[in-house]
Scaffold this motif. Sequence first.
Motif, PDB file in Angstrom:
ATOM      1  N   PRO A  33       0.953  -1.261   0.205  1.00 59.08           N
ATOM      2  CA  PRO A  33      -0.042   0.015  -0.012  1.00 59.08           C
ATOM      3  C   PRO A  33       0.881   1.296  -0.017  1.00 59.08           C
ATOM      4  O   PRO A  33       1.966   1.515   0.579  1.00 59.08           O
ATOM      5  CB  PRO A  33      -0.938  -0.184   1.280  1.00 59.08           C
ATOM      6  CG  PRO A  33      -0.803  -1.664   1.620  1.00 59.08           C
ATOM      7  CD  PRO A  33       0.565  -2.061   1.221  1.00 59.08           C
ATOM      8  N   ASP A  34       0.366   2.482  -0.737  1.00 58.09           N
ATOM      9  CA  ASP A  34       0.980   3.514  -0.539  1.00 58.09           C
ATOM     10  C   ASP A  34       1.114   3.989   0.871  1.00 58.09           C
ATOM     11  O   ASP A  34       0.200   3.937   1.582  1.00 58.09           O
ATOM     12  CB  ASP A  34       0.158   4.534  -1.619  1.00 58.09           C
ATOM     13  CG  ASP A  34       0.184   4.259  -2.925  1.00 58.09           C
ATOM     14  OD1 ASP A  34       1.007   3.465  -3.358  1.00 58.09           O
ATOM     15  OD2 ASP A  34      -0.794   4.682  -3.861  1.00 58.09           O
ATOM     16  N   GLY A  35       2.178   4.868   0.976  1.00 59.59           N
ATOM     17  CA  GLY A  35       2.377   5.301   2.647  1.00 59.59           C
ATOM     18  C   GLY A  35       2.952   4.337   3.505  1.00 59.59           C
ATOM     19  O   GLY A  35       3.398   4.843   4.404  1.00 59.59           O
ATOM     20  N   PHE A  36       3.345   3.157   3.200  1.00 60.01           N
ATOM     21  CA  PHE A  36       3.849   2.215   4.172  1.00 60.01           C
ATOM     22  C   PHE A  36       5.326   2.527   4.378  1.00 60.01           C
ATOM     23  O   PHE A  36       5.711   2.555   5.458  1.00 60.01           O
ATOM     24  CB  PHE A  36       3.544   0.937   3.554  1.00 60.01           C
ATOM     25  CG  PHE A  36       4.246  -0.208   4.632  1.00 60.01           C
ATOM     26  CD1 PHE A  36       3.526  -0.474   5.912  1.00 60.01           C
ATOM     27  CD2 PHE A  36       5.402  -0.899   4.214  1.00 60.01           C
ATOM     28  CE1 PHE A  36       4.497  -1.337   6.642  1.00 60.01           C
ATOM     29  CE2 PHE A  36       5.949  -1.978   5.120  1.00 60.01           C
ATOM     30  CZ  PHE A  36       5.566  -1.815   6.342  1.00 60.01           C
ATOM     31  N   ASP A  37       5.965   2.693   3.216  1.00 63.46           N
ATOM     32  CA  ASP A  37       7.427   2.985   2.953  1.00 63.46           C
ATOM     33  C   ASP A  37       7.557   4.156   4.068  1.00 63.46           C
ATOM     34  O   ASP A  37       8.266   4.258   4.972  1.00 63.46           O
ATOM     35  CB  ASP A  37       7.858   3.181   1.913  1.00 63.46           C
ATOM     36  CG  ASP A  37       9.412   3.402   1.837  1.00 63.46           C
ATOM     37  OD1 ASP A  37      10.056   3.023   2.682  1.00 63.46           O
ATOM     38  OD2 ASP A  37       9.918   4.166   0.802  1.00 63.46           O
ATOM     39  N   ALA A  38       6.653   5.455   3.972  1.00 62.77           N
ATOM     40  CA  ALA A  38       6.999   6.455   4.499  1.00 62.77           C
ATOM     41  C   ALA A  38       6.750   6.360   6.135  1.00 62.77           C
ATOM     42  O   ALA A  38       7.318   7.109   6.966  1.00 62.77           O
ATOM     43  CB  ALA A  38       6.017   7.519   3.955  1.00 62.77           C
ATOM     44  N   MET A  39       5.680   5.388   6.466  1.00 61.93           N
ATOM     45  CA  MET A  39       5.307   5.353   7.863  1.00 61.93           C
ATOM     46  C   MET A  39       6.540   4.546   8.417  1.00 61.93           C
ATOM     47  O   MET A  39       6.935   5.012   9.557  1.00 61.93           O
ATOM     48  CB  MET A  39       4.120   4.510   7.762  1.00 61.93           C
ATOM     49  CG  MET A  39       3.472   4.398   9.173  1.00 61.93           C
ATOM     50  SD  MET A  39       2.012   3.219   9.312  1.00 61.93           S
ATOM     51  CE  MET A  39       1.315   3.825   7.807  1.00 61.93           C
ATOM     52  N   CYS A  40       7.328   3.774   7.698  1.00 61.58           N
ATOM     53  CA  CYS A  40       8.435   2.851   8.508  1.00 61.58           C
ATOM     54  C   CYS A  40       9.468   3.955   8.702  1.00 61.58           C
ATOM     55  O   CYS A  40      10.256   4.118   9.534  1.00 61.58           O
ATOM     56  CB  CYS A  40       8.714   2.004   7.587  1.00 61.58           C
ATOM     57  SG  CYS A  40       7.951   0.467   7.339  1.00 61.58           S
ATOM     58  N   GLN A  41       9.616   5.083   7.554  1.00 63.16           N
ATOM     59  CA  GLN A  41      10.876   5.986   7.971  1.00 63.16           C
ATOM     60  C   GLN A  41      10.309   6.862   9.135  1.00 63.16           C
ATOM     61  O   GLN A  41      11.273   7.376   9.803  1.00 63.16           O
ATOM     62  CB  GLN A  41      10.730   6.758   6.588  1.00 63.16           C
ATOM     63  CG  GLN A  41      11.991   7.729   6.621  1.00 63.16           C
ATOM     64  CD  GLN A  41      13.577   7.116   6.862  1.00 63.16           C
ATOM     65  OE1 GLN A  41      13.626   6.328   6.011  1.00 63.16           O
ATOM     66  NE2 GLN A  41      14.094   7.718   7.660  1.00 63.16           N
ATOM     67  N   ARG A  42       9.157   7.263   9.335  1.00 60.73           N
ATOM     68  CA  ARG A  42       8.866   8.079  10.353  1.00 60.73           C
ATOM     69  C   ARG A  42       9.074   7.337  11.725  1.00 60.73           C
ATOM     70  O   ARG A  42       9.556   8.089  12.585  1.00 60.73           O
ATOM     71  CB  ARG A  42       7.265   8.372  10.294  1.00 60.73           C
ATOM     72  CG  ARG A  42       6.618   9.271   9.193  1.00 60.73           C
ATOM     73  CD  ARG A  42       5.360   9.466   9.368  1.00 60.73           C
ATOM     74  NE  ARG A  42       4.778  10.214  10.834  1.00 60.73           N
ATOM     75  CZ  ARG A  42       3.526   9.962  11.157  1.00 60.73           C
ATOM     76  NH1 ARG A  42       2.688   9.586  10.562  1.00 60.73           N
ATOM     77  NH2 ARG A  42       3.192  10.766  12.318  1.00 60.73           N
ATOM     78  N   ASP A 383      -1.417  -0.585  11.259  1.00 57.90           N
ATOM     79  CA  ASP A 383      -1.726   0.446  10.095  1.00 57.90           C
ATOM     80  C   ASP A 383      -1.856  -0.365   8.742  1.00 57.90           C
ATOM     81  O   ASP A 383      -2.569  -0.068   7.762  1.00 57.90           O
ATOM     82  CB  ASP A 383      -1.016   1.718  10.092  1.00 57.90           C
ATOM     83  CG  ASP A 383      -1.436   2.812  11.055  1.00 57.90           C
ATOM     84  OD1 ASP A 383      -2.749   2.893  11.035  1.00 57.90           O
ATOM     85  OD2 ASP A 383      -0.537   3.682  11.625  1.00 57.90           O
ATOM     86  N   LEU A 384      -0.657  -1.342   8.502  1.00 55.41           N
ATOM     87  CA  LEU A 384      -0.491  -1.853   7.321  1.00 55.41           C
ATOM     88  C   LEU A 384      -1.797  -2.897   7.124  1.00 55.41           C
ATOM     89  O   LEU A 384      -2.391  -2.519   5.922  1.00 55.41           O
ATOM     90  CB  LEU A 384       0.638  -2.761   7.240  1.00 55.41           C
ATOM     91  CG  LEU A 384       0.682  -3.728   6.298  1.00 55.41           C
ATOM     92  CD1 LEU A 384       0.990  -2.871   5.044  1.00 55.41           C
ATOM     93  CD2 LEU A 384       2.121  -4.454   6.323  1.00 55.41           C
TER      94      LEU A 384
END
Length: 508
Positions: A33-42, A383-384
Motif C-alpha cells: 500500500p501507498d504510504g507504508f514506506d514513509a510510515m516506516c521512515q517516520r 496500520d498496514l
Amino acid sequence: MKKLFNLVAAALLAAIIVSCGNNPSQKYYKSIPDGFDAMCQRAIDEWKVPGMAVAVVKDGEVVFMKGYGNAHLGDSLTAPVPVTPQTQFVIASTSKAFTSGLLANVMDEYPEIKWDAPVINYLPDFKMYDPWVTKNFQVREIMSHHSGFNSYALDDLPPWGYDRDDLYKIYSVLQPTYSFRTKYAYNNSMYTIAAKIIEKYTGKSWDEALIERIFTPLGMKNSTTGNISFYTAENLAQGYRMRKAEEKDEIVVVPRTDKEDAFAWLSAVAPAGFVISTVEDMANWVKMHLNHGTFNGKEIISRKNHDMLWYPQTITGSDSTRLTNYAQGWTVEFGEQGRYIRHTGLAYGYTALVGMVPEMDLGFVFLTNNGSSSDPQSAIGRDLIELYKGNKSSYFDEYFADYKEDLFSKDEPKAKEEVTPVAALANKAYVGNYTLEPFGTAKVYEKDGELYFNLRKVDSPLKHKNGNVFTFYAKGSGTFDLTFTVKGNRAQSLTFDIVDPVGEFVRK
C-alpha cells in the motif's frame, strides 16, 4: 512484426531483470500500500528508532523488504552502519514461537508425544511444588502462561548464576501465587521445559535441533541462537535504549553496554528469547506459517500440529473491540482487524514483532535495535492491515502520542508509608549458612562490622530495613528483601522475595 514484438518484449524483460538485480529491494515493491514506506521512515525520524528491518509477505510472496536507519550509530572513530535485510537482530520473545514450532516438528516424528498428555510422561524428573499439579501439568500448558506463578517467575535468577537446568529444578520449590490454570501470567522460564522434551527426543541441544529442523529446511541461512553467536556474529546490530533527555522533552538514544548481563539472562531462558535472525530469513518463517506448516512444497510441521500452535489456550484480555488469547508461543487476537496472530519481543536493546492475518494471507516482520518499546512496530503493523483493507488508519499517531506522554510525564513522588522502626539483632544472630535445595547454600557473614549475603554470584551487603528484614542487591536483577525467621535471639531460616515465594533456607 510478431518476431519484432517478441524481440522487444524479451529486451524489456531482460532490462527489468537487470534492473532488479542492481537494486535487490526493487522487486519487493509490488502490491504494498501507498504510504507504508514513509510510515516506516517516520519511526526512524520521529520515534528515534536507531534501526529497523521490515519484511511483508502477501499471497505467498515477499512484497516488501527494506532496512531503515542504522545497525550501529557510529561515534567519533567509526562511521554508522546502515540496516539491511541481512542485518541480524536478537528477536527476543518472538523466539517463543520457534520453540513451539520446533516441538510440533518433533511431535510429528514422535507421535507418542501428545499435547494433552502429562509432562511427566516424557520428563519423569519434572516436579512442581504441588504434587497434583506435577501429575496433571500437560504439554500444551508449558507455553500457555497459566501455570499459577506470577508474571516473569524466576526471571530474576539467571544473573545470580542459575542456568537453564537450575531453573527447571527450582520449579519444585517455587510456590505458586495463583491456582493452576486460573490466571494468565507471562512466563519465560517455562519454555525451558519444552526445550527439555525436544532435547530428550532429538538427542541434540535446543540450539542444534533448531538449526537442523527449522532454520535449514526454511533456508534461514543467517539465523542462529545467541548461545552460539551472540559474541561473534559479525552482522548483529548494536542494541540501544531510548529515554527522555535530562533537561528537555526530547528522545535520546543511548547504547546498551551490559552485554554480559544480557547473555547471562538470555542464555538461561534461550528457548523463550535468544534466537538471532534477519528479516530476510524471517520472511520464510512467515511464509511457512501462512501455508499451514509447509514451505516450498515441503512439510515442516504437519497441518494438525500447526493448527494446535494457533489454538487459543488462555484468555489474556478483552474489551468492546477485541478478545485476546495466548496459544503456543503466539497471541491470537479476534477483533476489528479479524484474526490477528502476533507476538512482540523486547530484550536488552532489541524489539521485534511478527504478525499474521491468515484470512488476508498477510504477514509481516519488524526487527529493531530499539530496546525501549515495541509500540512503533505494533502501530505500523496495525496500520498496514488497515491499508490493505483500503482503510485510513492512525494507529501510528495514537501510539506515538501515548508513548511521548508516558515518557515525558513527571511522576509524583509517592508518600512513604509510616512504619514503626524495629531494631535488628546483633550481627552474630544472623551469621551462618542457610540451605534450600536446589538453590544451594546461602552464606550470611560479617565483614568490617557489616553483614553480607552470598549466594552463587550474589555477594552483597545487607542493608537493614526494619526488624529482621534486610535488603540486598543482585547485579543485573535489582534490590530484594531478605527476611530472617528468628527464634529467641538466633535466626533459624531466611527467605527472599523473587515475585513468588521460594520457601525457607534453613540454617545449618
